[in-house]
Design a protein around this motif. Structure first.
Motif, PDB file in Angstrom:
ATOM      1  N   GLY A   1       0.888  -1.190   0.046  1.00  0.00           N
ATOM      2  CA  GLY A   1       0.118   0.106  -0.065  1.00  0.00           C
ATOM      3  C   GLY A   1       0.983   1.017   0.012  1.00  0.00           C
ATOM      4  O   GLY A   1       1.580   1.456  -0.889  1.00  0.00           O
TER       5      GLY A   1
ATOM      6  N   ARG B   1      -0.086   0.671  14.600  1.00  0.00           N
ATOM      7  CA  ARG B   1      -1.195   1.584  14.128  1.00  0.00           C
ATOM      8  C   ARG B   1      -1.017   3.021  14.055  1.00  0.00           C
ATOM      9  O   ARG B   1      -1.412   3.647  13.098  1.00  0.00           O
ATOM     10  CB  ARG B   1      -2.618   0.960  14.867  1.00  0.00           C
ATOM     11  CG  ARG B   1      -3.003  -0.392  14.559  1.00  0.00           C
ATOM     12  CD  ARG B   1      -3.935  -0.998  15.333  1.00  0.00           C
ATOM     13  NE  ARG B   1      -4.508  -1.962  15.113  1.00  0.00           N
ATOM     14  CZ  ARG B   1      -5.530  -2.901  15.736  1.00  0.00           C
ATOM     15  NH1 ARG B   1      -5.576  -2.502  17.101  1.00  0.00           N
ATOM     16  NH2 ARG B   1      -5.894  -3.807  15.331  1.00  0.00           N
TER      17      ARG B   1
ATOM     18  N   GLU C   1      -1.282   3.763  10.161  1.00  0.00           N
ATOM     19  CA  GLU C   1      -2.759   3.904   9.740  1.00  0.00           C
ATOM     20  C   GLU C   1      -3.020   5.355   9.791  1.00  0.00           C
ATOM     21  O   GLU C   1      -2.670   6.041  10.504  1.00  0.00           O
ATOM     22  CB  GLU C   1      -3.442   3.087  10.754  1.00  0.00           C
ATOM     23  CG  GLU C   1      -3.287   1.941  10.934  1.00  0.00           C
ATOM     24  CD  GLU C   1      -3.811   0.695   9.914  1.00  0.00           C
ATOM     25  OE1 GLU C   1      -4.420   1.143   9.065  1.00  0.00           O
ATOM     26  OE2 GLU C   1      -3.664  -0.528   9.879  1.00  0.00           O
ATOM     27  N   LYS C   2      -4.044   5.685   8.805  1.00  0.00           N
ATOM     28  CA  LYS C   2      -4.529   6.923   8.541  1.00  0.00           C
ATOM     29  C   LYS C   2      -5.418   7.244   9.831  1.00  0.00           C
ATOM     30  O   LYS C   2      -5.413   8.474  10.432  1.00  0.00           O
ATOM     31  CB  LYS C   2      -5.063   7.319   7.188  1.00  0.00           C
ATOM     32  CG  LYS C   2      -4.326   6.907   6.044  1.00  0.00           C
ATOM     33  CD  LYS C   2      -4.816   7.274   4.830  1.00  0.00           C
ATOM     34  CE  LYS C   2      -3.879   7.276   3.502  1.00  0.00           C
ATOM     35  NZ  LYS C   2      -4.857   7.789   2.270  1.00  0.00           N
TER      36      LYS C   2
ATOM     37  N   ASN D   1      -9.328   2.695  13.399  1.00  0.00           N
ATOM     38  CA  ASN D   1     -10.143   2.171  12.253  1.00  0.00           C
ATOM     39  C   ASN D   1      -9.180   1.695  11.416  1.00  0.00           C
ATOM     40  O   ASN D   1      -9.099   2.079  10.135  1.00  0.00           O
ATOM     41  CB  ASN D   1     -11.222   3.094  11.595  1.00  0.00           C
ATOM     42  CG  ASN D   1     -12.169   2.290  10.693  1.00  0.00           C
ATOM     43  OD1 ASN D   1     -12.339   1.022  11.025  1.00  0.00           O
ATOM     44  ND2 ASN D   1     -12.616   3.115   9.502  1.00  0.00           N
ATOM     45  N   PRO D   2      -8.460   0.436  11.879  1.00  0.00           N
ATOM     46  CA  PRO D   2      -7.139   0.493  11.082  1.00  0.00           C
ATOM     47  C   PRO D   2      -7.746  -0.279   9.759  1.00  0.00           C
ATOM     48  O   PRO D   2      -8.493  -1.378   9.668  1.00  0.00           O
ATOM     49  CB  PRO D   2      -6.610  -0.834  11.974  1.00  0.00           C
ATOM     50  CG  PRO D   2      -7.499  -1.189  12.953  1.00  0.00           C
ATOM     51  CD  PRO D   2      -8.354  -0.024  13.019  1.00  0.00           C
ATOM     52  N   ILE D   3      -6.859   0.085   8.572  1.00  0.00           N
ATOM     53  CA  ILE D   3      -7.100  -0.732   7.304  1.00  0.00           C
ATOM     54  C   ILE D   3      -5.767  -1.992   7.174  1.00  0.00           C
ATOM     55  O   ILE D   3      -6.114  -3.119   7.002  1.00  0.00           O
ATOM     56  CB  ILE D   3      -6.635   0.000   6.296  1.00  0.00           C
ATOM     57  CG1 ILE D   3      -7.687   1.243   6.411  1.00  0.00           C
ATOM     58  CG2 ILE D   3      -6.633  -0.441   5.013  1.00  0.00           C
ATOM     59  CD1 ILE D   3      -7.505   2.243   5.013  1.00  0.00           C
ATOM     60  N   TYR D   4      -4.658  -1.817   7.754  1.00  0.00           N
ATOM     61  CA  TYR D   4      -3.618  -2.762   7.567  1.00  0.00           C
ATOM     62  C   TYR D   4      -3.758  -4.004   8.729  1.00  0.00           C
ATOM     63  O   TYR D   4      -3.824  -5.043   8.421  1.00  0.00           O
ATOM     64  CB  TYR D   4      -2.195  -2.181   7.490  1.00  0.00           C
ATOM     65  CG  TYR D   4      -2.074  -1.263   6.407  1.00  0.00           C
ATOM     66  CD1 TYR D   4      -1.761  -1.793   4.877  1.00  0.00           C
ATOM     67  CD2 TYR D   4      -1.760   0.149   6.553  1.00  0.00           C
ATOM     68  CE1 TYR D   4      -1.673  -0.935   4.055  1.00  0.00           C
ATOM     69  CE2 TYR D   4      -1.663   0.826   5.483  1.00  0.00           C
ATOM     70  CZ  TYR D   4      -1.521   0.361   4.170  1.00  0.00           C
ATOM     71  OH  TYR D   4      -1.164   1.301   3.235  1.00  0.00           O
TER      72      TYR D   4
ATOM     73  N   GLN E   1      -5.339  -5.700  11.376  1.00  0.00           N
ATOM     74  CA  GLN E   1      -6.870  -5.802  11.995  1.00  0.00           C
ATOM     75  C   GLN E   1      -6.832  -6.784  13.047  1.00  0.00           C
ATOM     76  O   GLN E   1      -6.331  -7.663  13.013  1.00  0.00           O
ATOM     77  CB  GLN E   1      -7.822  -6.227  10.707  1.00  0.00           C
ATOM     78  CG  GLN E   1      -7.899  -5.290   9.562  1.00  0.00           C
ATOM     79  CD  GLN E   1      -8.743  -5.595   8.482  1.00  0.00           C
ATOM     80  OE1 GLN E   1      -9.358  -6.792   8.568  1.00  0.00           O
ATOM     81  NE2 GLN E   1      -8.959  -4.610   7.445  1.00  0.00           N
TER      82      GLN E   1
END
Length: 229
Positions: free
Chosen positions: A136, A204, A208-209, A213-216, A218
């Motif tokens: 990503g 995180r 993580e942005k 609410n993590p994307i990578y 989880q």
């Protein structure tokens, strides 16, 4: 022979630690307070530091912070406190592991050996070819030990780097806290899995942005964690 620096103001504890480490083939130097410990670090070469949390003058947290600005070697924080906040703070300042008093000499030696082995595996097994992983918005430069997130280089501590690298090279697999502790810290009998949760949260915050609410990374509730690509 690996050289260990013990920073401990309790001479009885320091001698016990030293004796058992020397029996197991380590060279040991004892510093009785934080200032002496910092001076030894600046003037000598060590492979690992056993750092007491409660020290006269300069406490273990401040020493850990200063040490990380000087050298990059494993730091095991030794504490009599049981509060999670002290452990979390120590890990946040760069400690690789912690051990709570009272502890058995066997556990101490196991922790030292495991942290040294993991550090050597991370820093000593460089790829023959310059290898960079792209996941990503994350770029992991294995040889240079650098991580770029959204075109910005972010500082990662040893265990943070190794944990992220492990996730990135094992995507879409669910790992329990116990398994992650064994793989990254190298121990399956003495570990505190809270260490894993602390490092997950720190990862995180860095990659993580929206860490909440993590994307990578989880969470798979009741099982463990999974890295999504």
């Amino acid at each position: 022979m690996k050289k260990i620096l013990i920073i401990e103001d309790d001479s009885a504890i320091a001698e016990i630690e030293s004796d058992f480490l020397e029996i197991n083939g380590f060279s040991v130097l004892i510093a009785k307070d934080g200032l002496e410990g910092l001076n030894q670090i600046k003037s000598g070469t060590f492979d690992l530091i056993l750092l007491d949390l409660m020290l006269p003058g300069i406490d273990g947290h401040e020493i850990c912070k200063q040490v990380r600005g000087i050298i990059d070697i494993p730091i095991i924080m030794v504490t009599a406190k049981t509060e999670d906040v002290d452990k979390i703070r120590g890990l946040g300042l760069g400690a690789d592991d912690y051990i709570t008093k009272p502890f058995s000499p066997t556990e101490l030696v196991a922790r030292v050996k495991a942290n040294l082995a993991q550090y050597e595996r991370l820093t000593g097994s460089q790829p023959t070819k310059h290898q960079v992983l792209h996941v990503g918005d994350i770029k992991i430069d294995i040889e240079k030990h650098r991580i770029i997130v959204n075109n910005q280089e972010i500082e990662f501590k040893n265990k943070e780097f190794e944990l992220l690298l492990f996730f990135a090279t094992n995507p879409d697999i669910v790992f329990s806290k116990e398994t992650l502790y064994e793989r990254i810290w190298g121990m399956d009998n003495f570990g505190d899995t809270k260490t894993v949760a602390v490092h997950i949260n720190r990862l995180r915050e860095k990659i993580e942005k929206d860490p909440s609410n993590p994307i990578y990374i989880q969470t798979v509730w009741g099982v463990g964690y999974r890295f999504m690509v």
